[in-house]
Design a protein around this motif. Structure first.
Motif, PDB file in Angstrom:
ATOM      1  N   VAL A  18       0.837  -1.311  -0.064  1.00  0.00           N
ATOM      2  CA  VAL A  18       0.047   0.069   0.064  1.00  0.00           C
ATOM      3  C   VAL A  18       0.765   1.294  -0.016  1.00  0.00           C
ATOM      4  O   VAL A  18       0.472   2.357  -0.814  1.00  0.00           O
ATOM      5  CB  VAL A  18      -0.812   0.009   1.305  1.00  0.00           C
ATOM      6  N   THR A  19       1.913   1.234   0.767  1.00  0.00           N
ATOM      7  CA  THR A  19       2.743   2.232   0.892  1.00  0.00           C
ATOM      8  C   THR A  19       3.543   2.534  -0.344  1.00  0.00           C
ATOM      9  O   THR A  19       3.620   3.678  -0.978  1.00  0.00           O
ATOM     10  CB  THR A  19       4.017   2.251   2.085  1.00  0.00           C
ATOM     11  N   CYS A  20       3.902   1.617  -1.005  1.00  0.00           N
ATOM     12  CA  CYS A  20       4.557   1.632  -2.397  1.00  0.00           C
ATOM     13  C   CYS A  20       3.633   2.299  -3.386  1.00  0.00           C
ATOM     14  O   CYS A  20       4.181   3.111  -4.166  1.00  0.00           O
ATOM     15  CB  CYS A  20       5.248   0.327  -3.001  1.00  0.00           C
ATOM     16  N   ALA A  21       2.456   1.837  -3.454  1.00  0.00           N
ATOM     17  CA  ALA A  21       1.267   2.404  -4.419  1.00  0.00           C
ATOM     18  C   ALA A  21       1.024   3.654  -4.091  1.00  0.00           C
ATOM     19  O   ALA A  21       1.260   4.640  -5.092  1.00  0.00           O
ATOM     20  CB  ALA A  21      -0.036   1.640  -4.158  1.00  0.00           C
ATOM     21  N   TRP A  22       0.703   4.151  -3.010  1.00  0.00           N
ATOM     22  CA  TRP A  22       0.629   5.626  -2.965  1.00  0.00           C
ATOM     23  C   TRP A  22       1.920   6.476  -3.052  1.00  0.00           C
ATOM     24  O   TRP A  22       1.754   7.504  -3.631  1.00  0.00           O
ATOM     25  CB  TRP A  22       0.453   5.710  -1.286  1.00  0.00           C
ATOM     26  N   THR A  23       3.114   5.978  -2.528  1.00  0.00           N
ATOM     27  CA  THR A  23       4.447   6.754  -2.623  1.00  0.00           C
ATOM     28  C   THR A  23       4.624   7.086  -4.265  1.00  0.00           C
ATOM     29  O   THR A  23       4.875   7.990  -4.970  1.00  0.00           O
ATOM     30  CB  THR A  23       5.451   6.071  -1.975  1.00  0.00           C
ATOM     31  N   SER A  24       4.689   5.825  -4.962  1.00  0.00           N
ATOM     32  CA  SER A  24       5.096   5.915  -6.316  1.00  0.00           C
ATOM     33  C   SER A  24       4.102   6.685  -7.236  1.00  0.00           C
ATOM     34  O   SER A  24       4.406   7.565  -8.077  1.00  0.00           O
ATOM     35  CB  SER A  24       5.290   4.509  -6.950  1.00  0.00           C
ATOM     36  N   SER A  25       2.830   6.416  -6.789  1.00  0.00           N
ATOM     37  CA  SER A  25       1.700   7.372  -7.460  1.00  0.00           C
ATOM     38  C   SER A  25       1.755   8.952  -7.425  1.00  0.00           C
ATOM     39  O   SER A  25       1.521   9.709  -8.226  1.00  0.00           O
ATOM     40  CB  SER A  25       0.460   6.812  -7.199  1.00  0.00           C
ATOM     41  N   SER A  26       2.079   9.115  -6.117  1.00  0.00           N
ATOM     42  CA  SER A  26       2.341  10.498  -5.663  1.00  0.00           C
ATOM     43  C   SER A  26       3.365  11.098  -6.155  1.00  0.00           C
ATOM     44  O   SER A  26       3.443  12.388  -6.739  1.00  0.00           O
ATOM     45  CB  SER A  26       2.510  10.838  -4.246  1.00  0.00           C
ATOM     46  N   VAL A  27       4.616  10.645  -6.173  1.00  0.00           N
ATOM     47  CA  VAL A  27       5.684  11.181  -6.994  1.00  0.00           C
ATOM     48  C   VAL A  27       5.398  11.304  -8.409  1.00  0.00           C
ATOM     49  O   VAL A  27       5.584  12.322  -9.071  1.00  0.00           O
ATOM     50  CB  VAL A  27       6.902  10.337  -6.962  1.00  0.00           C
ATOM     51  N   ASN A  28       5.009  10.376  -9.287  1.00  0.00           N
ATOM     52  CA  ASN A  28       4.593  10.421 -10.671  1.00  0.00           C
ATOM     53  C   ASN A  28       3.516  11.717 -10.769  1.00  0.00           C
ATOM     54  O   ASN A  28       3.725  12.481 -11.813  1.00  0.00           O
ATOM     55  CB  ASN A  28       3.953   9.308 -11.090  1.00  0.00           C
ATOM     56  N   SER A  29       2.674  11.849 -10.161  1.00  0.00           N
ATOM     57  CA  SER A  29       1.474  12.770  -9.886  1.00  0.00           C
ATOM     58  C   SER A  29       2.098  14.079  -9.987  1.00  0.00           C
ATOM     59  O   SER A  29       2.000  15.128 -10.721  1.00  0.00           O
ATOM     60  CB  SER A  29       0.427  12.510  -8.881  1.00  0.00           C
ATOM     61  N   LEU A  30       3.035  14.209  -8.826  1.00  0.00           N
ATOM     62  CA  LEU A  30       3.609  15.548  -8.536  1.00  0.00           C
ATOM     63  C   LEU A  30       4.585  16.027 -10.008  1.00  0.00           C
ATOM     64  O   LEU A  30       4.631  17.198 -10.277  1.00  0.00           O
ATOM     65  CB  LEU A  30       4.670  15.373  -7.465  1.00  0.00           C
ATOM     66  N   ILE A  31       5.432  14.986 -10.328  1.00  0.00           N
ATOM     67  CA  ILE A  31       6.098  15.468 -11.496  1.00  0.00           C
ATOM     68  C   ILE A  31       5.236  15.895 -12.724  1.00  0.00           C
ATOM     69  O   ILE A  31       5.624  17.034 -13.280  1.00  0.00           O
ATOM     70  CB  ILE A  31       6.836  14.246 -11.829  1.00  0.00           C
ATOM     71  N   HIS A  32       4.219  15.362 -12.943  1.00  0.00           N
ATOM     72  CA  HIS A  32       3.561  15.497 -14.155  1.00  0.00           C
ATOM     73  C   HIS A  32       2.651  17.109 -13.933  1.00  0.00           C
ATOM     74  O   HIS A  32       2.832  17.603 -14.752  1.00  0.00           O
ATOM     75  CB  HIS A  32       2.539  14.452 -14.463  1.00  0.00           C
ATOM     76  N   THR A  33       2.040  16.969 -12.779  1.00  0.00           N
ATOM     77  CA  THR A  33       1.300  18.298 -12.382  1.00  0.00           C
ATOM     78  C   THR A  33       2.211  19.626 -12.412  1.00  0.00           C
ATOM     79  O   THR A  33       1.919  20.602 -12.981  1.00  0.00           O
ATOM     80  CB  THR A  33       0.849  18.038 -11.121  1.00  0.00           C
ATOM     81  N   VAL A  34       3.506  19.321 -11.697  1.00  0.00           N
ATOM     82  CA  VAL A  34       4.289  20.687 -11.788  1.00  0.00           C
ATOM     83  C   VAL A  34       4.703  20.933 -13.339  1.00  0.00           C
ATOM     84  O   VAL A  34       4.875  22.260 -13.611  1.00  0.00           O
ATOM     85  CB  VAL A  34       5.697  19.987 -10.859  1.00  0.00           C
ATOM     86  N   TYR A  35       5.066  19.734 -13.927  1.00  0.00           N
ATOM     87  CA  TYR A  35       5.337  20.240 -15.244  1.00  0.00           C
ATOM     88  C   TYR A  35       4.494  20.781 -16.091  1.00  0.00           C
ATOM     89  O   TYR A  35       4.717  21.965 -16.727  1.00  0.00           O
ATOM     90  CB  TYR A  35       5.987  18.885 -15.936  1.00  0.00           C
ATOM     91  N   VAL A  36       3.338  20.300 -16.272  1.00  0.00           N
ATOM     92  CA  VAL A  36       2.221  20.783 -17.113  1.00  0.00           C
ATOM     93  C   VAL A  36       1.823  22.190 -16.480  1.00  0.00           C
ATOM     94  O   VAL A  36       1.659  23.114 -17.535  1.00  0.00           O
ATOM     95  CB  VAL A  36       0.853  19.836 -16.813  1.00  0.00           C
ATOM     96  N   PHE A  37       1.748  22.523 -15.419  1.00  0.00           N
ATOM     97  CA  PHE A  37       1.217  23.826 -14.889  1.00  0.00           C
ATOM     98  C   PHE A  37       2.288  24.977 -15.145  1.00  0.00           C
ATOM     99  O   PHE A  37       1.996  25.999 -14.847  1.00  0.00           O
ATOM    100  CB  PHE A  37       0.556  23.879 -13.661  1.00  0.00           C
ATOM    101  N   GLN A  38       3.382  24.390 -15.439  1.00  0.00           N
ATOM    102  CA  GLN A  38       4.360  25.704 -15.667  1.00  0.00           C
ATOM    103  C   GLN A  38       4.550  25.910 -17.242  1.00  0.00           C
ATOM    104  O   GLN A  38       5.362  26.843 -17.464  1.00  0.00           O
ATOM    105  CB  GLN A  38       5.816  25.462 -15.122  1.00  0.00           C
ATOM    106  N   LEU A  39       3.917  25.082 -17.998  1.00  0.00           N
ATOM    107  CA  LEU A  39       3.882  25.398 -19.642  1.00  0.00           C
ATOM    108  C   LEU A  39       3.147  26.560 -19.715  1.00  0.00           C
ATOM    109  O   LEU A  39       2.075  27.109 -19.171  1.00  0.00           O
ATOM    110  CB  LEU A  39       3.317  24.476 -20.075  1.00  0.00           C
TER     111      LEU A  39
END
Length: 309
Positions: A145-166
């Motif tokens: 469960v921890t791996c699922a939440w952590t990896s998904s959160s990191v992936n989401s943070l990377i994509h969100t930060v990148y998209v919204f600085q475009l």
């Protein structure tokens, strides 16, 4: 006047699931009912698992996590969409859109990985029953469960930060009913083809790998079941696996369809229709398909009613 101009420049405007019109009240009621049923189904399952000691097993622990994710998942998009049917304002702030995108990606990615771990649990329980207490210990469950939440959160943070600085163009009309990366890319005023390769890679890892694991796990489970002499057991296993695979396929196929294609070949109307399945239909079906059809869960529900009376 300055404040109004800033609002126009920074807010996004949803075009919605359908063109807003005379059917808005009917659609609001239909979506509100669907949302309520999904919410009640998942809340009921979480309470049953928590209150009944007989359901304190790895399988139901993972199911409670799935229900929690589904409850949050549908709450991220549907309430805002439902309000838009009755509101004159269809806007969402830049920060609100950013938060919705981040939370949606976290929950969607976590669910995709968790479904894969749940199929592994069934594989171990049926194919290696003697080793089940070791391979699915409490510590391993929490690690999954921890791996699922952590990896998904990191992936989401990377994509969100990148998209919204475009750099977004003047038009802030989002042809969708919520903020999602594929629906935002057409508003970007630069070439995003290279970034779309990153989205494809992330989707293959977070979506395709767990789905492949699910298919492989259930194939092994059915192989073991068919070696049994009990026809009743075979029928039950086929029914369970087929229903699980059906709902999992609905979730994975629709999300893969959205996140693995370049935005140049996306059809907004098709994307919105497909999004309905993984944002509303799947969270609605999961508690019924995975657990409320289960004899142990129904037994816990009866015991709860008896205890209350």
């Amino acid at each position: 006047m300055k404040t109004e101009n800033q609002t126009i420049e920074t807010d996004f405007i949803f075009l919605g699931l359908f063109q807003y019109g005379p059917m808005d009240s009917f659609l609001f009621v239909a979506i509100a009912i669907l949302f309520s049923v999904a919410l009640m189904g998942n809340i009921t399952l979480i309470l049953l698992i928590r209150l009944d000691p007989r359901l304190h097993t790895p399988m139901y622990f993972l199911l409670s996590q799935l229900s929690f994710i589904d409850m949050m998942y549908i709450s991220t998009t549907v309430p805002k969409m439902a309000v838009n049917f009755l509101s004159n304002s269809k806007t969402i702030t830049f920060l609100g859109c950013e938060i919705q995108t981040f939370v949606f990606l976290v929950l969607g990615g976590t669910e995709a990985l968790l479904l894969g771990f749940m199929s592994y649990d069934r594989y171990v329980a049926i194919c290696h029953p003697l080793r089940y207490p070791v391979l699915m210990s409490k510590r391993i469950c929490w690690f999954m469960v921890t791996c699922a939440w952590t990896s998904s959160s990191v992936n989401s943070l990377i994509h969100t930060v990148y998209v919204f600085q475009l750099p977004f163009c003047t038009s802030r009309l989002v042809n969708h009913f919520f903020c999602e990366v594929p629906s935002l890319l057409p508003l970007v005023c630069q070439d995003t083809s290279q970034y779309e390769h990153t989205i494809l890679l992330s989707s293959l890892i977070i979506l395709l790998l767990p789905f492949t694991a699910i298919v492989a796990s259930y194939a092994c489970v059915l192989t073991v079941v068919f070696q049994m002499s009990s026809g009743k057991g075979q029928t039950k296993a086929i029914s369970t696996c087929s229903s699980h695979l059906l709902v999992a396929s609905l979730f994975y196929m629709t999300t893969l369809s959205t996140y693995t294609r370049p935005h140049s070949v996306h059809s907004p109307e098709e994307d919105k229709t497909v999004a309905v399945f993984y944002t509303m239909i799947t969270p609605l079906l999961n508690p019924f398909i995975y657990s409320l059809r289960n004899k142990e869960v129904m037994g816990a529900l009866r015991r709860l009613f008896v205890w209350k009376m």
